[in-house]
Design an enzyme around this catalytic site. Sequence first.
Site, PDB file in Angstrom:
ATOM      1  N   HIS A   1       1.594 -70.301 -58.323  1.00  0.00           N
ATOM      2  CA  HIS A   1       1.716 -70.192 -59.775  1.00  0.00           C
ATOM      3  C   HIS A   1       0.383 -69.752 -60.385  1.00  0.00           C
ATOM      4  O   HIS A   1       0.316 -68.756 -61.120  1.00  0.00           O
ATOM      5  CB  HIS A   1       2.143 -71.552 -60.341  1.00  0.00           C
ATOM      6  CG  HIS A   1       2.284 -71.587 -61.830  1.00  0.00           C
ATOM      7  ND1 HIS A   1       3.493 -71.568 -62.466  1.00  0.00           N
ATOM      8  CD2 HIS A   1       1.349 -71.618 -62.806  1.00  0.00           C
ATOM      9  CE1 HIS A   1       3.291 -71.593 -63.766  1.00  0.00           C
ATOM     10  NE2 HIS A   1       2.000 -71.629 -64.015  1.00  0.00           N
ATOM     11  N   GLU A   2      -0.682 -70.467 -60.034  1.00  0.00           N
ATOM     12  CA  GLU A   2      -1.986 -70.143 -60.613  1.00  0.00           C
ATOM     13  C   GLU A   2      -2.486 -68.782 -60.139  1.00  0.00           C
ATOM     14  O   GLU A   2      -3.096 -68.031 -60.897  1.00  0.00           O
ATOM     15  CB  GLU A   2      -3.009 -71.242 -60.278  1.00  0.00           C
ATOM     16  CG  GLU A   2      -2.631 -72.644 -60.780  1.00  0.00           C
ATOM     17  CD  GLU A   2      -2.385 -72.710 -62.277  1.00  0.00           C
ATOM     18  OE1 GLU A   2      -2.945 -71.891 -63.023  1.00  0.00           O
ATOM     19  OE2 GLU A   2      -1.609 -73.588 -62.716  1.00  0.00           O
TER      20      GLU A   2
ATOM     21  N   HIS B   1      -1.080 -66.029 -62.352  1.00  0.00           N
ATOM     22  CA  HIS B   1      -1.846 -65.776 -63.580  1.00  0.00           C
ATOM     23  C   HIS B   1      -3.070 -64.916 -63.263  1.00  0.00           C
ATOM     24  O   HIS B   1      -3.402 -63.994 -63.985  1.00  0.00           O
ATOM     25  CB  HIS B   1      -2.346 -67.083 -64.184  1.00  0.00           C
ATOM     26  CG  HIS B   1      -1.279 -67.942 -64.802  1.00  0.00           C
ATOM     27  ND1 HIS B   1      -0.435 -67.473 -65.775  1.00  0.00           N
ATOM     28  CD2 HIS B   1      -0.943 -69.235 -64.597  1.00  0.00           C
ATOM     29  CE1 HIS B   1       0.380 -68.460 -66.140  1.00  0.00           C
ATOM     30  NE2 HIS B   1       0.097 -69.537 -65.437  1.00  0.00           N
TER      31      HIS B   1
ATOM     32  N   ASP C   1       3.263 -72.682 -70.400  1.00  0.00           N
ATOM     33  CA  ASP C   1       3.160 -71.219 -70.463  1.00  0.00           C
ATOM     34  C   ASP C   1       4.289 -70.652 -71.321  1.00  0.00           C
ATOM     35  O   ASP C   1       4.079 -69.759 -72.127  1.00  0.00           O
ATOM     36  CB  ASP C   1       3.312 -70.601 -69.070  1.00  0.00           C
ATOM     37  CG  ASP C   1       2.189 -71.027 -68.145  1.00  0.00           C
ATOM     38  OD1 ASP C   1       1.128 -71.412 -68.653  1.00  0.00           O
ATOM     39  OD2 ASP C   1       2.393 -70.955 -66.924  1.00  0.00           O
TER      40      ASP C   1
HETATM   41 ZN    ZN Z   1       0.849 -71.482 -65.754  1.00  0.00          ZN
END
Ligand code: ZN
Length: 336
Positions: A123-124, A127, A200
């Site tokens: 997930h990170e 980004h 988010d």
């Molecule tokens: Zn996030």
Amino acid sequence: IVMAATNRVDILDPALMRPGRFDRQIFVGRPDIKGRVEILKVHSRNKKINPEITFQEIARRTPGFTGADLENLMNEAALLAARENKSQIELTHIDEAVDRVMMGPAKKSRVFSKKEKEIIAYHEAGHAVIGLKLENANIVHKVTIIPRGQAGGYNLMLPKEEQAFLQTRQNLLEMIIGLLGGRVAEEVIFQEISTGGHNDLQRSTAIARAMITEYGMSERLGPITYEKDSDTVFLGRDYGKSKNFSEQIATEIDKEVRGIIHECYEKAKELIEKNIGLLKRIAHYLLEVETLTKEDIDEIVETNKLSRWDNVLAEELHEEKNSEDSVKEEQNKQED
Ligand code: ZN
């Protein structure tokens, strides 16, 4: 200077937070792998541990542990060793102690599973990849998979340049794409999505909505302001806004918001799929080191490697080899 600590920032009296009072807030999160090594050193000062066990090794087994958890861990391990009449703490004691701390009374502190850690890492990394690939998206200055507050991971995203006053439509769209990058990465890698991207989504929806209702950036609805409350919208809050439009317009607004989010989601997906190799490398190093700085990410992009981590590994191997050598030497001496 007056300092104070609290676990409940959410219920502080606003009078305390007024400028000139407690107006600086420093969030103290859980330690990452490097921090845990240092904390372990402190809590092992007066304990006898098998010298072959490195702190690095213990730190790697304890993602999400707080300082207090680590102290508890070392105490548990010492108790277990004493119960077996051992003169020093062995790896088996530490393993057992890790389980005890995780299952036991410390359950309230969030320690996560290997699978969760992987999801958060991808997930990170999602980004981060979008920040690298889009010109106007916010770039990641620091990323970690150690939980901070409510979020699983944590990602410090800052704009590429100071752009305090004006945001173009493209800027805003790319911000949304960056925010969606985390969720998209989860979907692409695991074919599944988690609740981790909750914040988010709130933020990207708020931006999309502001584009239409405050900045007049919708072609269909035209340059008209439907709502005003611009200073709180980016915080994801939604105070009672004054409505000056009909139900029909409300439906139109919702439709437009959905359109923007959908468009950005597709774009994020395209970018993630195109850069899947980079995504996997960043996620890999995140799982190993847990916290990456901007410099680390740049190095991974350029060289596919992270020298500071590779050095640690090399050092560990070296140490292991040395201790083997010294054992051999001892044996030789005895034989002599
Ligand atoms: Zn996030």
